[in-house]
Design a protein around this motif. Sequence first.
Motif, PDB file in Angstrom:
ATOM      1  N   ALA A   1       0.830  -1.207   0.000  1.00 24.62           N
ATOM      2  CA  ALA A   1       0.000   0.000   0.000  1.00 24.62           C
ATOM      3  C   ALA A   1       0.864   1.255   0.000  1.00 24.62           C
ATOM      4  O   ALA A   1       0.610   2.205  -0.753  1.00 24.62           O
ATOM      5  CB  ALA A   1      -0.919  -0.016   1.218  1.00 24.62           C
ATOM      6  N   ILE A   2       1.883   1.270   0.839  1.00 20.06           N
ATOM      7  CA  ILE A   2       2.785   2.432   0.875  1.00 20.06           C
ATOM      8  C   ILE A   2       3.495   2.581  -0.471  1.00 20.06           C
ATOM      9  O   ILE A   2       3.672   3.686  -0.995  1.00 20.06           O
ATOM     10  CB  ILE A   2       3.789   2.270   2.028  1.00 20.06           C
ATOM     11  CG1 ILE A   2       3.050   2.299   3.370  1.00 20.06           C
ATOM     12  CG2 ILE A   2       4.857   3.354   1.983  1.00 20.06           C
ATOM     13  CD1 ILE A   2       3.902   1.909   4.547  1.00 20.06           C
ATOM     14  N   PHE A   3       3.893   1.471  -1.041  1.00 18.87           N
ATOM     15  CA  PHE A   3       4.566   1.445  -2.346  1.00 18.87           C
ATOM     16  C   PHE A   3       3.683   2.091  -3.417  1.00 18.87           C
ATOM     17  O   PHE A   3       4.103   3.019  -4.125  1.00 18.87           O
ATOM     18  CB  PHE A   3       4.851  -0.024  -2.661  1.00 18.87           C
ATOM     19  CG  PHE A   3       5.653  -0.276  -3.885  1.00 18.87           C
ATOM     20  CD1 PHE A   3       6.721   0.538  -4.232  1.00 18.87           C
ATOM     21  CD2 PHE A   3       5.373  -1.373  -4.698  1.00 18.87           C
ATOM     22  CE1 PHE A   3       7.483   0.282  -5.367  1.00 18.87           C
ATOM     23  CE2 PHE A   3       6.130  -1.641  -5.823  1.00 18.87           C
ATOM     24  CZ  PHE A   3       7.178  -0.812  -6.163  1.00 18.87           C
ATOM     25  N   ALA A   4       2.445   1.605  -3.528  1.00 16.39           N
ATOM     26  CA  ALA A   4       1.532   2.138  -4.541  1.00 16.39           C
ATOM     27  C   ALA A   4       1.179   3.595  -4.250  1.00 16.39           C
ATOM     28  O   ALA A   4       1.067   4.412  -5.173  1.00 16.39           O
ATOM     29  CB  ALA A   4       0.263   1.288  -4.582  1.00 16.39           C
ATOM     30  N   GLY A   5       1.011   3.931  -2.968  1.00 18.33           N
ATOM     31  CA  GLY A   5       0.649   5.295  -2.602  1.00 18.33           C
ATOM     32  C   GLY A   5       1.731   6.294  -2.966  1.00 18.33           C
ATOM     33  O   GLY A   5       1.444   7.366  -3.517  1.00 18.33           O
ATOM     34  N   PHE A   6       2.979   5.956  -2.685  1.00 17.53           N
ATOM     35  CA  PHE A   6       4.075   6.875  -3.030  1.00 17.53           C
ATOM     36  C   PHE A   6       4.209   7.021  -4.547  1.00 17.53           C
ATOM     37  O   PHE A   6       4.547   8.100  -5.041  1.00 17.53           O
ATOM     38  CB  PHE A   6       5.382   6.378  -2.414  1.00 17.53           C
ATOM     39  CG  PHE A   6       5.695   7.033  -1.098  1.00 17.53           C
ATOM     40  CD1 PHE A   6       6.461   8.195  -1.034  1.00 17.53           C
ATOM     41  CD2 PHE A   6       5.203   6.512   0.082  1.00 17.53           C
ATOM     42  CE1 PHE A   6       6.728   8.809   0.167  1.00 17.53           C
ATOM     43  CE2 PHE A   6       5.463   7.115   1.297  1.00 17.53           C
ATOM     44  CZ  PHE A   6       6.234   8.268   1.345  1.00 17.53           C
ATOM     45  N   ALA A   7       3.975   5.941  -5.278  1.00 15.36           N
ATOM     46  CA  ALA A   7       4.049   6.043  -6.740  1.00 15.36           C
ATOM     47  C   ALA A   7       2.995   7.024  -7.253  1.00 15.36           C
ATOM     48  O   ALA A   7       3.272   7.841  -8.141  1.00 15.36           O
ATOM     49  CB  ALA A   7       3.839   4.664  -7.362  1.00 15.36           C
ATOM     50  N   MET A   8       1.786   6.960  -6.697  1.00 12.03           N
ATOM     51  CA  MET A   8       0.742   7.882  -7.128  1.00 12.03           C
ATOM     52  C   MET A   8       1.077   9.322  -6.718  1.00 12.03           C
ATOM     53  O   MET A   8       0.819  10.275  -7.470  1.00 12.03           O
ATOM     54  CB  MET A   8      -0.601   7.457  -6.529  1.00 12.03           C
ATOM     55  CG  MET A   8      -1.788   8.279  -7.012  1.00 12.03           C
ATOM     56  SD  MET A   8      -2.085   8.148  -8.781  1.00 12.03           S
ATOM     57  CE  MET A   8      -2.993   6.601  -8.844  1.00 12.03           C
ATOM     58  N   VAL A   9       1.661   9.501  -5.522  1.00 18.85           N
ATOM     59  CA  VAL A   9       2.065  10.840  -5.079  1.00 18.85           C
ATOM     60  C   VAL A   9       3.079  11.430  -6.056  1.00 18.85           C
ATOM     61  O   VAL A   9       2.967  12.597  -6.486  1.00 18.85           O
ATOM     62  CB  VAL A   9       2.649  10.775  -3.652  1.00 18.85           C
ATOM     63  CG1 VAL A   9       3.361  12.086  -3.303  1.00 18.85           C
ATOM     64  CG2 VAL A   9       1.543  10.510  -2.639  1.00 18.85           C
TER      65      VAL A   9
END
Length: 455
Positions: A264-272
């Motif tokens: 989740a953190i991985f995908a979230g940072f990519a979107m950020v």
Amino acid sequence: MVPEAFRTEPLVAGPLTAAALDEQVLQYPERKPPRAWFIAFALAASVMSLGFALIGYTVYMGIGVWGNNRPVGWAFDIINFVFWIGIGHAGTLISAILLMFRARWRNAIARFAEAMTIFAVMTAGIFPAIHVGRPWLAFWLFPYPNQRGIWPNFRSPLMWDVFAVSTYFSVSLLFWYIGLLPDLASLRGRATGKVRKIAYTVLSLGWRGTPQQWRHYEKAYIILAGLATGLVLSVHSVVSFDFATSVVPGWHMTIFPPYFVVGAIFAGFAMVVLVLSVVRRLMAIENLITMRHLELCNKVILGCSCLMGYSYICEAFTAWYSMNPYIHHTFMQYISGTYGWAGWLAIACNTVIPQIFWWPRMRRSGLAMTIVALAVTAGMWFERFVIIVISLYNDFLPSAWHIYKPTLVDYGILLGSFGFFFTMVLLFARVLPVVATTEVKATLPGGQPEEASHA
């Protein structure tokens, strides 16, 4: 990787005063947006309208218009739910956890990341509601006294989701709104139109910036940061229990809670990174959200990518060492079955492509970070597809095996969810300050008392 304490690059590029910062950030909601904003908004709103039209079609016709079948009862709707909940994790991580660690580089991007959390959780909330088939009865999920004496099953992880996600959304929304108060008061002071003046007056809740108000503000902000820190770890753990507490091979894994949180953190940072790399140019705030901010986010993406690779290796080792034929069969389906292409796509996007960030030049390249962010976003969506669809389409009874094929309605609603998310992001950028001016002022030269005294 050089520790932040040894970096000499400033967090804000070029000379900037507190007054100039206010003028740069707060004037954007007051003036007409550029043409690029209207084009992006029209595109996002059109896609969103398509998605909502297809949701309406689903409600009218029933979920039989989706590709779900037996045994794949959970498909695009649950994949999209888990995916968007994951996207919502980076915002709280940047805002709350980095605040607790006093990482000052978060100041310029925290406001935007918090807003993305709100919009991502709102997007995620659409899917369980329509998955129940009769969304007008979704309120039955909540415990309330009723004449039938029927209560939700509190032993079900699906019920835990309701409370975990709603609590996470409430705390994140409150955390974001409290952080907005000083800037809303500044907008109130600058407003010229009557409607705008009234709106900002109501929203700023009487903020005057007195020492007492600042004390309460700081105390409330740090308490909510502490609450959000625990929630950011617990929410996706609870979401992973939907799978881990079952007996389905491929789901019944003790590694799932940390695996889901890291993902989740991985995908979230990519979107950020994907959104900020566009917005900073669109709004001409490249001096506030600099390459250093994006580079630090890219380092987090690189670290998460390595952890994802480690998780994949653990999963393969478990399938081999356990000697469990069901787990072994499911894992082989991940890499060589009908949907093996999806498994390899997830591995390539999540563990191979982000490795280019070992080179500092790539971490600061706009093209490279866009490619990696898009790859990670796609890879994490396909990872959910692999977990859910591949684990279900070959269940314990070979006579029940069935290939899953999504329909155009499935694709359209998925596309519409992206349209809804980006529409909300663009509206936020249009009407509210995207940078927390009070926090960025603390990073300016002389912004801290000790810096002033040493000078």
